[in-house]
Motif scaffolding. Sequence first.
Motif, short mmCIF file in Angstrom:
data_model
loop_
_atom_site.label_atom_id
_atom_site.label_comp_id
_atom_site.label_asym_id
_atom_site.label_seq_id
_atom_site.Cartn_x
_atom_site.Cartn_y
_atom_site.Cartn_z
N ALA A 66 0.83 -1.20 0.00
CA ALA A 66 0.00 0.00 0.00
C ALA A 66 0.87 1.25 0.00
CB ALA A 66 -0.91 -0.01 1.22
N PHE A 67 0.39 2.27 -0.71
CA PHE A 67 1.07 3.55 -0.76
C PHE A 67 0.10 4.66 -0.34
CE2 PHE A 67 3.84 0.97 -3.21
CZ PHE A 67 5.08 1.53 -3.04
N VAL A 68 0.67 5.78 0.07
CA VAL A 68 -0.11 6.95 0.46
C VAL A 68 0.36 8.13 -0.38
CG1 VAL A 68 -0.58 8.57 2.33
CG2 VAL A 68 -0.42 6.14 2.82
N TYR A 69 -0.60 8.80 -1.02
CA TYR A 69 -0.31 10.06 -1.71
C TYR A 69 -0.55 11.17 -0.70
CZ TYR A 69 -0.53 7.72 -6.27
OH TYR A 69 -0.31 6.91 -7.35
N MET A 70 0.29 12.19 -0.76
CA MET A 70 0.12 13.34 0.13
C MET A 70 0.04 14.61 -0.68
SD MET A 70 2.76 12.51 3.15
CE MET A 70 3.45 10.89 2.95
N ARG A 71 -0.90 15.46 -0.30
CA ARG A 71 -1.05 16.77 -0.94
C ARG A 71 -0.88 17.82 0.16
NH1 ARG A 71 -6.57 17.66 -3.63
NH2 ARG A 71 -7.22 17.45 -1.47
N MET A 72 -0.04 18.80 -0.12
CA MET A 72 0.23 19.85 0.86
C MET A 72 -0.27 21.18 0.34
SD MET A 72 2.51 22.47 1.84
CE MET A 72 4.09 22.58 2.59
N ALA A 73 -1.08 21.86 1.14
CA ALA A 73 -1.55 23.21 0.79
C ALA A 73 -0.70 24.21 1.55
CB ALA A 73 -3.02 23.35 1.17
N PRO A 74 0.16 24.98 0.85
CA PRO A 74 1.03 25.91 1.55
C PRO A 74 0.26 27.06 2.19
CG PRO A 74 1.47 25.95 -0.82
CD PRO A 74 0.38 24.97 -0.58
N LYS A 75 0.66 27.40 3.40
CA LYS A 75 0.12 28.56 4.11
C LYS A 75 1.17 29.67 4.12
CE LYS A 75 -3.62 26.62 6.00
NZ LYS A 75 -4.94 26.94 5.66
N THR A 76 2.44 29.29 4.20
CA THR A 76 3.54 30.25 4.20
C THR A 76 4.62 29.76 3.24
OG1 THR A 76 3.12 30.76 6.52
CG2 THR A 76 5.24 31.43 5.66
N VAL A 77 5.17 30.69 2.46
CA VAL A 77 6.26 30.37 1.55
C VAL A 77 7.39 31.37 1.81
CG1 VAL A 77 7.02 30.16 -0.85
CG2 VAL A 77 4.71 29.46 -0.21
N ARG A 89 12.22 37.32 3.06
CA ARG A 89 12.07 36.00 2.43
C ARG A 89 10.64 35.46 2.49
NH1 ARG A 89 14.99 35.18 7.19
NH2 ARG A 89 13.96 33.80 8.65
N VAL A 90 9.76 36.03 3.32
CA VAL A 90 8.38 35.57 3.36
C VAL A 90 7.65 36.13 2.14
CG1 VAL A 90 6.20 35.61 4.63
CG2 VAL A 90 8.36 35.45 5.88
N ILE A 91 7.18 35.24 1.28
CA ILE A 91 6.48 35.67 0.08
C ILE A 91 5.02 35.23 0.08
CG2 ILE A 91 8.57 35.90 -1.30
CD1 ILE A 91 7.98 33.19 -2.55
N MET A 92 4.63 34.37 1.07
CA MET A 92 3.23 34.00 1.27
C MET A 92 2.99 33.90 2.77
SD MET A 92 1.04 30.58 0.24
CE MET A 92 0.70 30.96 -1.46
N ARG A 93 1.89 34.47 3.22
CA ARG A 93 1.53 34.39 4.64
C ARG A 93 0.05 34.10 4.73
NH1 ARG A 93 3.91 38.83 6.64
NH2 ARG A 93 5.63 37.65 7.50
N ASP A 94 -0.31 33.08 5.53
CA ASP A 94 -1.71 32.67 5.72
C ASP A 94 -2.41 32.40 4.40
OD1 ASP A 94 -1.49 32.83 8.52
OD2 ASP A 94 -1.94 34.98 8.47
N GLY A 95 -1.67 31.80 3.46
CA GLY A 95 -2.24 31.42 2.17
C GLY A 95 -2.40 32.55 1.18
N THR A 96 -1.89 33.75 1.50
CA THR A 96 -2.00 34.90 0.60
C THR A 96 -0.62 35.39 0.23
OG1 THR A 96 -4.05 35.56 1.71
CG2 THR A 96 -2.95 37.23 0.38
#
Length: 100
Positions: A66-77, A89-96
Motif C-alpha cells: 500500500a502507498f499513500v499520496y500526500m497533498r500539501m496546501a502551503p500557508k507560508t512560503v 524572504r516571506v512571500i506568502m503568509r496565511d495562504g495569501t
Amino acid sequence: MCTSATSVTARNVREEPRVRLALPDTFDVVLLQGEAECFRDLDVPGDAAEAFAAKFGWDPRGEEGAFVYMRMAPKTVRAWRGEPELRGRVIMRDGTWVEQ
C-alpha cells in the motif's frame, strides 16, 4: 508526494499534518509550510495519480504493498538565495501572496 503507507513519513503526517518542505537545495531555498492531506493509493483521484505518474515516471498503483499520496496546501512560503537574501524572504503568509 507518495510514499509507502507503512513509512515513518506517512505515520508522522497522519499524526501531525502540519508540515514543512524545503526545496530544492541548501543554497537556493524555497521553504513551504502548511498542512498535508493523505490519500490511500486506492482513494486518490484518478487525474492526480495520472499526473503524478506522468511527472515522475512511476505509478505506485502498480506496485506491491500500500502507498499513500500526500497533498500539501502551503500557508507560508519563504524563498532566498544564500545568507544575503534572508531579509524579506516571506512571500506568502496565511495562504495569501505578500506584495514585494
